[in-house]
Design a protein around this motif. Structure first.
Motif, PDB file in Angstrom:
ATOM      1  N   LEU A 132      76.034  51.921 -44.861  1.00  0.00           N
ATOM      2  CA  LEU A 132      77.153  52.117 -45.788  1.00  0.00           C
ATOM      3  C   LEU A 132      78.147  50.960 -45.725  1.00  0.00           C
ATOM      4  CD1 LEU A 132      78.009  55.903 -45.357  1.00  0.00           C
ATOM      5  CD2 LEU A 132      76.237  54.822 -46.757  1.00  0.00           C
ATOM      6  N   ALA A 133      78.166  50.269 -44.594  1.00  0.00           N
ATOM      7  CA  ALA A 133      79.200  49.268 -44.367  1.00  0.00           C
ATOM      8  C   ALA A 133      78.744  47.849 -44.662  1.00  0.00           C
ATOM      9  CB  ALA A 133      79.684  49.350 -42.918  1.00  0.00           C
ATOM     10  N   VAL A 134      77.458  47.652 -44.971  1.00  0.00           N
ATOM     11  CA  VAL A 134      76.957  46.299 -45.222  1.00  0.00           C
ATOM     12  C   VAL A 134      76.416  46.207 -46.644  1.00  0.00           C
ATOM     13  CG1 VAL A 134      76.466  45.738 -42.819  1.00  0.00           C
ATOM     14  CG2 VAL A 134      74.740  46.939 -44.155  1.00  0.00           C
ATOM     15  N   ALA A 169      88.374  47.230 -40.740  1.00  0.00           N
ATOM     16  CA  ALA A 169      89.236  47.441 -41.904  1.00  0.00           C
ATOM     17  C   ALA A 169      88.390  47.599 -43.162  1.00  0.00           C
ATOM     18  CB  ALA A 169      90.216  46.286 -42.061  1.00  0.00           C
ATOM     19  N   ALA A 170      87.374  46.762 -43.302  1.00  0.00           N
ATOM     20  CA  ALA A 170      86.474  46.877 -44.453  1.00  0.00           C
ATOM     21  C   ALA A 170      85.679  48.179 -44.383  1.00  0.00           C
ATOM     22  CB  ALA A 170      85.532  45.680 -44.498  1.00  0.00           C
ATOM     23  N   ARG A 174      85.622  51.151 -47.254  1.00  0.00           N
ATOM     24  CA  ARG A 174      84.389  51.662 -47.846  1.00  0.00           C
ATOM     25  C   ARG A 174      84.267  53.173 -47.609  1.00  0.00           C
ATOM     26  NH1 ARG A 174      79.740  49.160 -48.944  1.00  0.00           N
ATOM     27  NH2 ARG A 174      81.101  47.913 -50.266  1.00  0.00           N
ATOM     28  N   LEU A 175      84.591  53.617 -46.387  1.00  0.00           N
ATOM     29  CA  LEU A 175      84.508  55.058 -46.096  1.00  0.00           C
ATOM     30  C   LEU A 175      85.469  55.859 -46.955  1.00  0.00           C
ATOM     31  CD1 LEU A 175      82.969  56.969 -44.129  1.00  0.00           C
ATOM     32  CD2 LEU A 175      82.502  54.525 -43.907  1.00  0.00           C
ATOM     33  N   ALA A 176      86.638  55.295 -47.233  1.00  0.00           N
ATOM     34  CA  ALA A 176      87.599  56.006 -48.078  1.00  0.00           C
ATOM     35  C   ALA A 176      86.992  56.277 -49.449  1.00  0.00           C
ATOM     36  CB  ALA A 176      88.882  55.191 -48.207  1.00  0.00           C
ATOM     37  N   GLU A 177      86.205  55.332 -49.964  1.00  0.00           N
ATOM     38  CA  GLU A 177      85.565  55.527 -51.265  1.00  0.00           C
ATOM     39  C   GLU A 177      84.486  56.607 -51.194  1.00  0.00           C
ATOM     40  OE1 GLU A 177      85.574  51.491 -53.677  1.00  0.00           O
ATOM     41  OE2 GLU A 177      84.759  51.163 -51.663  1.00  0.00           O
ATOM     42  N   ALA A 193      87.687  58.856 -33.063  1.00  0.00           N
ATOM     43  CA  ALA A 193      88.468  57.986 -32.190  1.00  0.00           C
ATOM     44  C   ALA A 193      88.422  56.530 -32.643  1.00  0.00           C
ATOM     45  CB  ALA A 193      87.963  58.113 -30.750  1.00  0.00           C
ATOM     46  N   ASP A 194      87.205  56.007 -32.855  1.00  0.00           N
ATOM     47  CA  ASP A 194      87.051  54.584 -33.160  1.00  0.00           C
ATOM     48  C   ASP A 194      87.356  54.248 -34.620  1.00  0.00           C
ATOM     49  OD1 ASP A 194      86.230  54.218 -30.545  1.00  0.00           O
ATOM     50  OD2 ASP A 194      84.098  54.345 -31.035  1.00  0.00           O
ATOM     51  N   GLY A 195      87.027  55.169 -35.516  1.00  0.00           N
ATOM     52  CA  GLY A 195      87.187  54.879 -36.931  1.00  0.00           C
ATOM     53  C   GLY A 195      88.518  55.284 -37.511  1.00  0.00           C
ATOM     54  N   PHE A 196      89.079  56.378 -36.986  1.00  0.00           N
ATOM     55  CA  PHE A 196      90.292  56.918 -37.599  1.00  0.00           C
ATOM     56  C   PHE A 196      91.472  57.037 -36.632  1.00  0.00           C
ATOM     57  CE2 PHE A 196      86.602  58.614 -39.885  1.00  0.00           C
ATOM     58  CZ  PHE A 196      86.878  58.170 -41.165  1.00  0.00           C
TER      59      PHE A 196
END
Length: 329
Positions: A132-134, A169-170, A174-177, A193-196
């Protein structure tokens, strides 16, 4: 059919150095790959939509999916190589990951590789993990999720690997979308913990984060807390309903694939009860959620007892028996 979208790769489990070589074992893997296989083993029609290489590893991945009963007709075959994920044990029984996949098939899939229309039998789509992130893969999957949102159930498991995600940050953007179109969100303690920046043992912070997702449009939010079990938050006309299931005491071989199994089992249980479509989600009750969450924890506990990602069958989960704390809730 539940269509799982994302990466399939080879996990290289690295052991001790005997002075001349490292002990290693190559195993088909990838979070979405594991979810698709777990769904099929749990008796649900499952499909896989991800870039599969035409190299030897890609043939193995396609073959494993097919043998487990996963439909791969929507998985494009690409000449790019297969990603290798190096998995190393940590002293606490957890594992660390390092991915070697620049230009690999799972990351190279683009919008033109995805189906312009989905078969009518696809009731739900599951997204998650590194792909999802790339880009171009991430952008292609986002466009698919946005296109199908409102017509089919969209389930999301961030499955963040912070140590190999170059730009958090990117990733958050992307996750917000994806979160904006997700009906079901499953997040681990590591994701939180790590993401939010959420302390998963802080009940108030955890609840506030889940309620934020519900307010943003999700119907169901599930948080997994390792040995402490899992919690589910359901949006109802009367507000947020929360159900919790305790973790199961098992002899842990490793935790590889446990979260993937839980995600798959949650969807499988809802699907088996006719609740994994637009109408079913609207009728979802707290008791339905408690039942599905307990089933999912049972399934994940079995995976933890086995080395690597080796999800259980439906018969194995049913033989484990429901948790007393979850019955009648």
């Amino acid at each position: 059919m539940i269509l799982v979208c994302g990466e399939a790769l080879i996990d290289l489990f690295v052991g001790d150095d005997d002075g001349t070589a490292l002990a290693a074992r190559a195993v088909p893997g990838g979070s979405p790959f594991n979810v698709a296989i777990a769904l099929a083993r749990l008796g649900r029609p499952a499909g896989f939509c991800g870039g599969l290489s035409t190299d030897r590893f890609g043939e193995v991945l396609a073959g494993r999916l097919t043998r487990d009963g996963v439909d791969v007709s929507l998985a494009p075959r690409l000449s790019a190589p297969t990603t290798i994920g190096v998995v190393a044990p940590r002293p606490n029984g957890d594992v660390s990951y390092a991915f070697h996949g620049h230009g690999a098939a799972d990351r190279s899939i683009g919008g033109a590789d995805l189906p312009a229309t989905l078969p009518d039998g696809v009731r739900a789509l599951a997204f998650g993990s590194f792909s999802l992130a790339v880009d171009p893969a991430g952008a292609a999957y986002l466009a698919l999720a946005q296109r199908e949102a409102g017509r089919r159930v969209v389930s999301l498991d961030p499955n963040l690997r912070a140590m190999v995600t170059p730009d958090l940050a990117a990733w958050r953007a992307r996750l917000a979308e994806f979160l904006a179109v997700a009906d079901i969100v499953k997040a681990s303690a590591e994701d939180l913990a790590d993401g939010f920046g959420i302390d998963p043992v802080d009940a108030a912070a955890l609840t506030a984060w889940a309620e934020g997702r519900l307010a943003g449009g999700a119907r169901l939010v599930v948080t997994t807390l390792g040995s402490a079990g899992a919690r589910a938050f359901l949006r109802t006309p009367r507000g947020t309903a929360m159900r919790a299931v305790a973790g199961r005491r098992v002899r842990v071989a490793d935790t590889v694939g446990a979260g993937d199994t839980l995600h798959a089992a949650l969807l499988a249980r809802l699907d088996a009860r006719g609740l994994l479509d637009r109408a079913g989600l609207e009728t979802l009750s707290p008791d339905d959620v408690a039942d599905a969450l307990d089933f999912a924890v049972r399934a994940a506990s079995i995976t933890c007892e086995r080395p690597g990602a080796n999800p259980p069958t439906l018969a194995e989960v049913e033989a484990r028996g429901a948790s007393p704390a979850a019955q009648g809730r």
